[in-house]
Motif scaffolding. Structure first.
Motif, PDB file in Angstrom:
ATOM      1  N   VAL A 186       0.844  -1.203   0.000  1.00 46.98           N
ATOM      2  CA  VAL A 186       0.000   0.000   0.000  1.00 46.98           C
ATOM      3  C   VAL A 186       0.876   1.249   0.000  1.00 46.98           C
ATOM      4  CG1 VAL A 186      -1.682   1.357   1.313  1.00 46.98           C
ATOM      5  CG2 VAL A 186      -1.987  -1.110   1.081  1.00 46.98           C
ATOM      6  N   ASP A 187       1.896   1.265   0.866  1.00 41.67           N
ATOM      7  CA  ASP A 187       2.791   2.419   0.923  1.00 41.67           C
ATOM      8  C   ASP A 187       3.479   2.643  -0.427  1.00 41.67           C
ATOM      9  OD1 ASP A 187       2.187   2.791   3.592  1.00 41.67           O
ATOM     10  OD2 ASP A 187       3.966   1.715   4.324  1.00 41.67           O
ATOM     11  N   ILE A 189       2.462   1.592  -3.482  1.00 49.19           N
ATOM     12  CA  ILE A 189       1.492   2.028  -4.498  1.00 49.19           C
ATOM     13  C   ILE A 189       1.162   3.506  -4.301  1.00 49.19           C
ATOM     14  CG2 ILE A 189      -0.831   1.710  -5.431  1.00 49.19           C
ATOM     15  CD1 ILE A 189       1.026  -0.562  -6.157  1.00 49.19           C
ATOM     16  N   ALA A 190       1.103   3.954  -3.042  1.00 53.61           N
ATOM     17  CA  ALA A 190       0.824   5.373  -2.775  1.00 53.61           C
ATOM     18  C   ALA A 190       1.889   6.261  -3.394  1.00 53.61           C
ATOM     19  CB  ALA A 190       0.717   5.611  -1.269  1.00 53.61           C
ATOM     20  N   THR A 191       3.163   5.822  -3.339  1.00 56.61           N
ATOM     21  CA  THR A 191       4.227   6.627  -3.962  1.00 56.61           C
ATOM     22  C   THR A 191       4.071   6.662  -5.476  1.00 56.61           C
ATOM     23  OG1 THR A 191       5.825   4.805  -4.176  1.00 56.61           O
ATOM     24  CG2 THR A 191       5.808   6.015  -2.099  1.00 56.61           C
ATOM     25  N   LEU A 192       3.633   5.534  -6.062  1.00 54.44           N
ATOM     26  CA  LEU A 192       3.384   5.511  -7.505  1.00 54.44           C
ATOM     27  C   LEU A 192       2.267   6.469  -7.878  1.00 54.44           C
ATOM     28  CD1 LEU A 192       3.520   1.731  -8.579  1.00 54.44           C
ATOM     29  CD2 LEU A 192       5.292   3.466  -8.841  1.00 54.44           C
ATOM     30  N   VAL A 193       1.177   6.427  -7.109  1.00 52.92           N
ATOM     31  CA  VAL A 193       0.031   7.297  -7.406  1.00 52.92           C
ATOM     32  C   VAL A 193       0.430   8.761  -7.291  1.00 52.92           C
ATOM     33  CG1 VAL A 193      -2.262   8.014  -6.592  1.00 52.92           C
ATOM     34  CG2 VAL A 193      -1.702   5.573  -6.791  1.00 52.92           C
ATOM     35  N   ASP A 194       1.163   9.103  -6.253  1.00 49.49           N
ATOM     36  CA  ASP A 194       1.595  10.494  -6.097  1.00 49.49           C
ATOM     37  C   ASP A 194       2.486  10.927  -7.257  1.00 49.49           C
ATOM     38  OD1 ASP A 194       0.152  10.775  -3.768  1.00 49.49           O
ATOM     39  OD2 ASP A 194       1.849  10.312  -2.455  1.00 49.49           O
ATOM     40  N   ALA A 195       3.329  10.000  -7.717  1.00 48.37           N
ATOM     41  CA  ALA A 195       4.177  10.310  -8.872  1.00 48.37           C
ATOM     42  C   ALA A 195       3.335  10.533 -10.123  1.00 48.37           C
ATOM     43  CB  ALA A 195       5.179   9.186  -9.099  1.00 48.37           C
ATOM     44  N   ARG A 196       2.257   9.757 -10.289  1.00 42.09           N
ATOM     45  CA  ARG A 196       1.380   9.913 -11.454  1.00 42.09           C
ATOM     46  C   ARG A 196       0.563  11.206 -11.378  1.00 42.09           C
ATOM     47  NH1 ARG A 196       4.468   6.445 -11.744  1.00 42.09           N
ATOM     48  NH2 ARG A 196       4.130   4.275 -12.414  1.00 42.09           N
ATOM     49  N   ILE A 197       0.205  11.597 -10.152  1.00 39.62           N
ATOM     50  CA  ILE A 197      -0.503  12.867  -9.991  1.00 39.62           C
ATOM     51  C   ILE A 197       0.399  14.025 -10.423  1.00 39.62           C
ATOM     52  CG2 ILE A 197      -1.472  14.465  -8.286  1.00 39.62           C
ATOM     53  CD1 ILE A 197      -2.462  11.986  -6.736  1.00 39.62           C
ATOM     54  N   ALA A 198       1.671  13.926 -10.047  1.00 38.85           N
ATOM     55  CA  ALA A 198       2.626  14.985 -10.401  1.00 38.85           C
ATOM     56  C   ALA A 198       2.999  14.949 -11.875  1.00 38.85           C
ATOM     57  CB  ALA A 198       3.882  14.847  -9.534  1.00 38.85           C
ATOM     58  N   ALA A 199       3.117  13.739 -12.433  1.00 41.22           N
ATOM     59  CA  ALA A 199       3.547  13.604 -13.834  1.00 41.22           C
ATOM     60  C   ALA A 199       2.851  12.391 -14.439  1.00 41.22           C
ATOM     61  CB  ALA A 199       5.062  13.453 -13.919  1.00 41.22           C
ATOM     62  N   LEU A 221      -6.883   0.449  -6.007  1.00 43.04           N
ATOM     63  CA  LEU A 221      -6.900  -0.306  -7.252  1.00 43.04           C
ATOM     64  C   LEU A 221      -5.540  -0.934  -7.515  1.00 43.04           C
ATOM     65  CD1 LEU A 221      -8.198  -1.205  -9.920  1.00 43.04           C
ATOM     66  CD2 LEU A 221      -7.462   0.989 -10.892  1.00 43.04           C
ATOM     67  N   GLY A 222      -4.470  -0.160  -7.344  1.00 44.91           N
ATOM     68  CA  GLY A 222      -3.129  -0.708  -7.556  1.00 44.91           C
ATOM     69  C   GLY A 222      -2.843  -1.861  -6.622  1.00 44.91           C
ATOM     70  N   HIS A 223      -3.244  -1.726  -5.369  1.00 46.21           N
ATOM     71  CA  HIS A 223      -3.077  -2.795  -4.383  1.00 46.21           C
ATOM     72  C   HIS A 223      -3.858  -4.028  -4.809  1.00 46.21           C
ATOM     73  CE1 HIS A 223      -3.836  -4.793  -0.424  1.00 46.21           C
ATOM     74  NE2 HIS A 223      -2.572  -4.457  -0.225  1.00 46.21           N
ATOM     75  N   LEU A 224      -5.089  -3.837  -5.269  1.00 49.33           N
ATOM     76  CA  LEU A 224      -5.929  -4.952  -5.692  1.00 49.33           C
ATOM     77  C   LEU A 224      -5.325  -5.687  -6.882  1.00 49.33           C
ATOM     78  CD1 LEU A 224      -8.601  -6.563  -5.695  1.00 49.33           C
ATOM     79  CD2 LEU A 224      -9.557  -4.782  -7.161  1.00 49.33           C
ATOM     80  N   LEU A 225      -4.827  -4.937  -7.862  1.00 45.17           N
ATOM     81  CA  LEU A 225      -4.267  -5.570  -9.048  1.00 45.17           C
ATOM     82  C   LEU A 225      -3.118  -6.496  -8.683  1.00 45.17           C
ATOM     83  CD1 LEU A 225      -4.233  -2.640 -11.638  1.00 45.17           C
ATOM     84  CD2 LEU A 225      -5.788  -4.597 -11.554  1.00 45.17           C
ATOM     85  N   LEU A 226      -2.288  -6.066  -7.745  1.00 43.34           N
ATOM     86  CA  LEU A 226      -1.166  -6.905  -7.349  1.00 43.34           C
ATOM     87  C   LEU A 226      -1.632  -8.106  -6.534  1.00 43.34           C
ATOM     88  CD1 LEU A 226       1.822  -7.503  -7.213  1.00 43.34           C
ATOM     89  CD2 LEU A 226       1.964  -6.069  -5.182  1.00 43.34           C
TER      90      LEU A 226
END
Length: 389
Positions: A186-187, A189-199, A221-226
């Motif tokens: 979860v932690d 995936i949160a960094t990935l999401v924040d990166a996608r929000i920024a770029a 969603l990212g957590h679920l996919l994995l």
């Protein structure tokens, strides 16, 4: 109605527990004592009834409910976006937003990359020597790398991603370690999401955010996919390959008729039914099935493993028949929660069976099937599979 004990423990990798078979034949709707989890469980065993149950939203999937049998895995940090844990109307809205990512056409375009991933895993096997654990060497890495691609995980993070996915896939034997791995995911995936929000990029998370998904939903969603897409597919790859190594006549059939591979995948999905108690639900009102009333507040399990062995639907259900045409199986569930990633899993399995035995024609089991350690919880599989090539 006599109340007896219910268990998911297996002794035979090729078949459901004998007690499940009895339920299919003698007591298709039953109230049992589930000592492994504590409390009672209602079981639904026949194909027709399993589909009816899984299609009825009065059997709730909402794990935030403290009485839901999956509540022990509920995590408020990842719950938004984990659509398998939701009921209407939130479920329909979020599933509708993400369904376009998993169409047959879109997933088919992933074939070259999946072929590359499978070949890379085989290259690593060959480089490691001439023996090893097939689960660790191929069955675990392939689905985790496919999901990493979907999420556009940086290559520098592959090792972390696979390590945490592997811990989570290892079973319920070490729940504390599993829960920590889930939290770490979860932690991450949160960094990935924040990166996608920024770029924003060209990946599932970026497109969901652009479509209006809140940050928390994208993380879930990212957590679920994995979690949902990794372990089940890994287990199925292992069991499919085990079967072809243990039953050389089936392996020879696919070698001579490779056009049967997609049908073989469907038949093996039916035969093994990885999520064998795949529809754990909470009855939120009194519901009648087959003339039996299941009271509100009851824990209910759809026995998809017995549904897929129902002789009324699948003649000679214990025989593996690659020409059966078994796509009507319920290995991916049924109804509003039918597996979103089923097309990805199918393609991974097809590609593995197309490539593996061509590149490793001498692949063989290093121990008898009877010695393979079985996973004994709701997702069936094997922990390790020693092989030589």
């Amino acid at each position: 109605m006599t109340k007896t004990a219910f268990s998911t423990r297996r002794t035979d990798p090729y078949g459901p527990p004998a007690a499940h078979r009895r339920l299919l034949a003698e007591e298709p709707i039953a109230q049992l004592e589930w000592t492994e989890r504590g409390g009672d469980v209602w079981t639904v065993a026949k194909y027709e009834d399993v589909r009816a149950m899984l299609g009825n939203t009065s059997f709730s999937s909402d794990r935030s409910h403290p009485l839901h049998p999956g509540h022990m895995a509920y995590n408020p940090r990842s719950h938004p976006g984990r659509i398998i844990e939701m009921d209407p109307p939130a479920h329909a809205a979020q599933r509708g937003r993400v369904m376009g990512e998993f169409t047959v056409k879109k997933i088919s375009a992933m074939r070259p990359r999946i072929e590359e991933i499978v070949n890379q895993s085989i290259d690593a096997m060959l480089a490691s020597g001439n023996s090893g654990d097939f689960v660790e060497l191929l069955a675990l890495p392939v689905p985790s790398m496919v999901i990493a691609d979907l999420l556009n995980v940086p290559e520098s993070d592959y090792a972390f991603f696979q390590e945490k996915a592997g811990i989570f896939a290892d079973g319920l034997e070490n729940m504390e370690k599993r829960q920590q791995a889930s939290s770490d995911i979860v932690d991450y995936i949160a960094t990935l999401v924040d990166a996608r929000i920024a770029a924003p990029g060209d990946d599932v998370l970026s497109r969901q955010l652009a479509a209006g998904a809140p940050r928390e939903e994208a993380i879930g969603l990212g957590h679920l996919l994995l979690i949902a897409g990794h372990e089940t597919t890994s287990n199925m790859i292992s069991l499919a390959v085990m079967t072809l190594l243990d039953k050389p006549e089936l392996r020879q059939q696919l070698a001579e008729q490779p056009e049967l591979i997609p049908g073989a995948v469907e038949e093996l999905l039916r035969y093994f039914t990885i999520a064998e108690t795949g529809g754990l639900r909470l009855a939120v009102e009194d519901i009648e099935l087959r003339g039996v009333t299941i009271p509100s507040g009851s824990v209910v399990a759809a026995l998809t493993n017995t549904a897929n062995r129902d002789p009324d639907v699948f003649p000679e259900p214990d025989r593996i028949d690659f020409t059966r045409g078994a796509r009507n199986h319920v290995a991916f569930g049924f109804g509003p929660h039918q597996c979103l990633g089923q097309n990805v899993a199918r393609l991974e399995l097809v590609v593995v069976l197309e490539i593996l035995f061509t590149r490793l024609p001498e692949l063989a089991l290093a121990v008898p099937v009877s010695e393979l350690p079985l996973k004994e919880y709701s997702n069936f599989g094997i922990h390790t599979m020693p092989v030589a090539w």
